[in-house]
Design a protein around this motif. Structure first.
Motif, PDB file in Angstrom:
ATOM      1  N   GLY A 145     -67.788  86.371 -17.771  1.00 43.17           N
ATOM      2  CA  GLY A 145     -67.263  85.279 -16.975  1.00 43.17           C
ATOM      3  C   GLY A 145     -66.293  84.428 -17.757  1.00 43.17           C
ATOM      4  O   GLY A 145     -66.103  84.614 -18.974  1.00 43.17           O
ATOM      5  N   PRO A 146     -65.664  83.458 -17.095  1.00 49.19           N
ATOM      6  CA  PRO A 146     -64.750  82.546 -17.784  1.00 49.19           C
ATOM      7  C   PRO A 146     -65.432  81.693 -18.842  1.00 49.19           C
ATOM      8  O   PRO A 146     -64.762  81.105 -19.691  1.00 49.19           O
ATOM      9  CB  PRO A 146     -64.190  81.675 -16.650  1.00 49.19           C
ATOM     10  N   ASP A 147     -66.770  81.634 -18.819  1.00 50.23           N
ATOM     11  CA  ASP A 147     -67.532  80.916 -19.845  1.00 50.23           C
ATOM     12  C   ASP A 147     -67.823  81.791 -21.064  1.00 50.23           C
ATOM     13  O   ASP A 147     -68.569  81.399 -21.966  1.00 50.23           O
ATOM     14  CB  ASP A 147     -68.846  80.395 -19.264  1.00 50.23           C
ATOM     15  N   PHE A 193     -69.428  91.703  -8.965  1.00 52.97           N
ATOM     16  CA  PHE A 193     -69.161  90.264  -8.966  1.00 52.97           C
ATOM     17  C   PHE A 193     -67.897  89.995  -9.760  1.00 52.97           C
ATOM     18  O   PHE A 193     -67.505  90.785 -10.635  1.00 52.97           O
ATOM     19  CB  PHE A 193     -70.341  89.448  -9.491  1.00 52.97           C
ATOM     20  N   THR A 194     -67.252  88.889  -9.443  1.00 55.35           N
ATOM     21  CA  THR A 194     -65.995  88.541 -10.081  1.00 55.35           C
ATOM     22  C   THR A 194     -65.768  87.045  -9.931  1.00 55.35           C
ATOM     23  O   THR A 194     -66.509  86.371  -9.215  1.00 55.35           O
ATOM     24  CB  THR A 194     -64.826  89.340  -9.459  1.00 55.35           C
ATOM     25  N   TRP A 195     -64.764  86.525 -10.623  1.00 53.93           N
ATOM     26  CA  TRP A 195     -64.500  85.085 -10.614  1.00 53.93           C
ATOM     27  C   TRP A 195     -63.125  84.823 -10.013  1.00 53.93           C
ATOM     28  O   TRP A 195     -62.144  85.503 -10.356  1.00 53.93           O
ATOM     29  CB  TRP A 195     -64.580  84.523 -12.032  1.00 53.93           C
ATOM     30  N   ARG A 196     -63.066  83.823  -9.166  1.00 54.70           N
ATOM     31  CA  ARG A 196     -61.814  83.527  -8.474  1.00 54.70           C
ATOM     32  C   ARG A 196     -60.843  82.831  -9.424  1.00 54.70           C
ATOM     33  O   ARG A 196     -61.198  81.818 -10.051  1.00 54.70           O
ATOM     34  CB  ARG A 196     -62.095  82.640  -7.262  1.00 54.70           C
ATOM     35  N   PRO A 197     -59.640  83.351  -9.543  1.00 56.21           N
ATOM     36  CA  PRO A 197     -58.649  82.697 -10.400  1.00 56.21           C
ATOM     37  C   PRO A 197     -58.402  81.258  -9.941  1.00 56.21           C
ATOM     38  O   PRO A 197     -58.377  80.967  -8.743  1.00 56.21           O
ATOM     39  CB  PRO A 197     -57.395  83.558 -10.199  1.00 56.21           C
ATOM     40  N   GLY A 198     -58.263  80.370 -10.874  1.00 56.76           N
ATOM     41  CA  GLY A 198     -58.047  78.963 -10.548  1.00 56.76           C
ATOM     42  C   GLY A 198     -59.339  78.177 -10.557  1.00 56.76           C
ATOM     43  O   GLY A 198     -59.552  77.340 -11.425  1.00 56.76           O
ATOM     44  N   GLN A 201     -64.823  80.185  -9.763  1.00 55.13           N
ATOM     45  CA  GLN A 201     -66.075  80.331  -9.016  1.00 55.13           C
ATOM     46  C   GLN A 201     -66.462  81.796  -8.883  1.00 55.13           C
ATOM     47  O   GLN A 201     -65.621  82.654  -8.645  1.00 55.13           O
ATOM     48  CB  GLN A 201     -65.928  79.704  -7.629  1.00 55.13           C
ATOM     49  N   LEU A 202     -67.774  82.069  -9.042  1.00 53.33           N
ATOM     50  CA  LEU A 202     -68.272  83.435  -9.000  1.00 53.33           C
ATOM     51  C   LEU A 202     -68.497  83.868  -7.551  1.00 53.33           C
ATOM     52  O   LEU A 202     -69.144  83.176  -6.765  1.00 53.33           O
ATOM     53  CB  LEU A 202     -69.580  83.534  -9.787  1.00 53.33           C
ATOM     54  N   TRP A 203     -67.962  85.039  -7.210  1.00 51.40           N
ATOM     55  CA  TRP A 203     -68.151  85.674  -5.906  1.00 51.40           C
ATOM     56  C   TRP A 203     -68.825  87.023  -6.142  1.00 51.40           C
ATOM     57  O   TRP A 203     -68.520  87.711  -7.129  1.00 51.40           O
ATOM     58  CB  TRP A 203     -66.817  85.871  -5.190  1.00 51.40           C
ATOM     59  N   ARG A 272     -62.766  92.745  -6.711  1.00 56.36           N
ATOM     60  CA  ARG A 272     -61.883  92.007  -7.615  1.00 56.36           C
ATOM     61  C   ARG A 272     -60.882  91.210  -6.778  1.00 56.36           C
ATOM     62  O   ARG A 272     -60.449  91.651  -5.705  1.00 56.36           O
ATOM     63  CB  ARG A 272     -61.088  92.949  -8.539  1.00 56.36           C
ATOM     64  N   PHE A 273     -60.467  90.065  -7.305  1.00 58.92           N
ATOM     65  CA  PHE A 273     -59.366  89.318  -6.709  1.00 58.92           C
ATOM     66  C   PHE A 273     -58.049  89.955  -7.146  1.00 58.92           C
ATOM     67  O   PHE A 273     -57.910  90.437  -8.276  1.00 58.92           O
ATOM     68  CB  PHE A 273     -59.406  87.853  -7.156  1.00 58.92           C
TER      69      PHE A 273
END
Length: 364
Positions: A145-147, A193-198, A201-203, A272-273
């Motif tokens: 994740g982004p973290d 699962f993936t994270w929305r750019p910007g 947030q995890l989807w 994926r976004f």
């Protein structure tokens, strides 16, 4: 009788020959094209992209993990390497700081500095080995994740059961395997699962339970709003339907409903976004979802790649990007994961055909 037995044994032991992907049977929106990136990846599952452009593919074929390289830059992998073998269902792969992390049911393994050692890969190192050993929903999609934490799901070890907070959840850990913590509950089995750019947030997708009929319950597209959120399993399905056994005394309003019902038994997996520039502008920020397809429905559902367009956090549309992996109730392909490439094209893995495809766009 002996001849029959030997004939049957011969069939069982004969090598499995995969049919060539039937790309002419696929339909895509106008201007989109699909081609084989590689047809030498048996049981291709999750994909991850290396810093140098290597496409890593997990599988459930003899415990192998693959590395695909397109050294000519022509949109086809000219070299397919096996970089790990003998692992237990190494479906999940995630790339971070030069290292490839691999899920193997109860373990997370890592191949260090892998892109510099594709021809002589290192032995896998164990990062973590304390996940449940159950193989029912035990293989794992993984991602950073982004973290900078590695997210790892623990699927329910059943079709429907209540194991408290030991299963049916999403966890995360540091890259070195320390600091394991729960992120969300009530998730039967997320394999994407993936994270929305910007927003970051995890989807995620979640597979609905079986044995409630052809049209119940739906698979789900969910988004995480806060750590500790509960998405309903095994008490409430698709946000509005109590389980006939475990829903007694429960209320669906106590759990987070899905952003979108994806359809019953479609087996929604990788997503994926899309942030590339090759596809039309209407695809910017959309979600692509691989739907593996039903296994126990009287009429097949899924077997496609879908596009979800969003308006804020609301769904604006849900429509096919790729259809045709099954005709007349007979499937030749089953999409598993989607992975955008830096050039704006999109890879799609297919474990039934043992292939990875590349989707491109040219203005008609």
């Amino acid at each position: 009788m002996r001849k029959l037995m030997f004939a049957l044994l011969g069939l069982l032991l004969a090598p499995v020959i995969l049919a060539a992907p039937a790309l002419d049977k696929l339909t895509l929106p106008k201007g989109f094209h699909i081609a084989v990136y590689s047809d030498a990846v048996p049981n291709a599952r999750e994909m991850a992209l290396g810093a140098k452009g290597t496409v890593f593919v997990g599988s459930n074929d003899a415990g192998k993990v693959y590395a695909l390289t397109d050294s000519k830059g022509d949109g086809h992998a000219d070299k397919v390497r096996v970089i790990a073998s003998g692992l237990q269902l190494p479906v999940g792969v995630a790339f971070k700081n030069g290292d490839l992390y691999i899920s193997a049911v109860s373990k997370i393994l890592v191949l260090r500095d892998i892109e510099n050692h594709l021809d002589n890969p290192p032995s896998p190192e164990v990062v973590f080995d304390k996940f449940p050993t159950d193989t029912h929903h035990g293989w794992k999609f993984i991602a950073f994740g982004p973290d900078n934490k590695l997210y790892v799901p623990i699927g329910a070890p059943c079709n429907i059961c209540d194991k408290g907070q030991a299963y049916a959840k999403l966890t995360r850990m540091n890259a070195d395997g320390s600091g394991l913590e729960d992120v969300a509950y009530g998730i039967r089995n997320t394999v994407g699962f993936t994270w929305r750019p910007g927003s970051g947030q995890l989807w995620f997708t979640d597979n609905g339970r079986d044995m409630m009929g052809d049209d119940m319950p739906s698979d789900e597209l969910n988004k995480l709003s806060h750590v500790g959120e509960h998405f309903g399993f095994p008490y409430c399905h698709q946000g509005d339907t109590l389980d006939p056994e475990f829903g007694q005394g429960k209320n669906c309003k106590d759990y987070t409903p899905p952003v979108l019902k994806l359809g019953a038994h479609v087996a929604s997996l990788g997503l994926r976004f899309y942030e590339g520039k090759q596809f039309p502008a209407s695809y910017k920020g959309a979600l692509f979802i691989a739907e593996h397809g039903s296994w126990n429905r009287s009429k097949k559902s899924g077997y496609r790649v879908m596009t979800v367009r969003l308006n804020g956090d609301k769904v604006a549309s849900y429509e096919p990007l790729i259809e045709g992996f099954q005709q007349d109730e007979k499937a030749w392909g089953r999409p598993v994961d989607v992975q955008p490439l830096p050039d704006g094209s999109l890879l799609v893995s297919d474990d039934l055909a043992g292939a990875v495809y590349r989707v491109t766009y040219e203005k008609p």
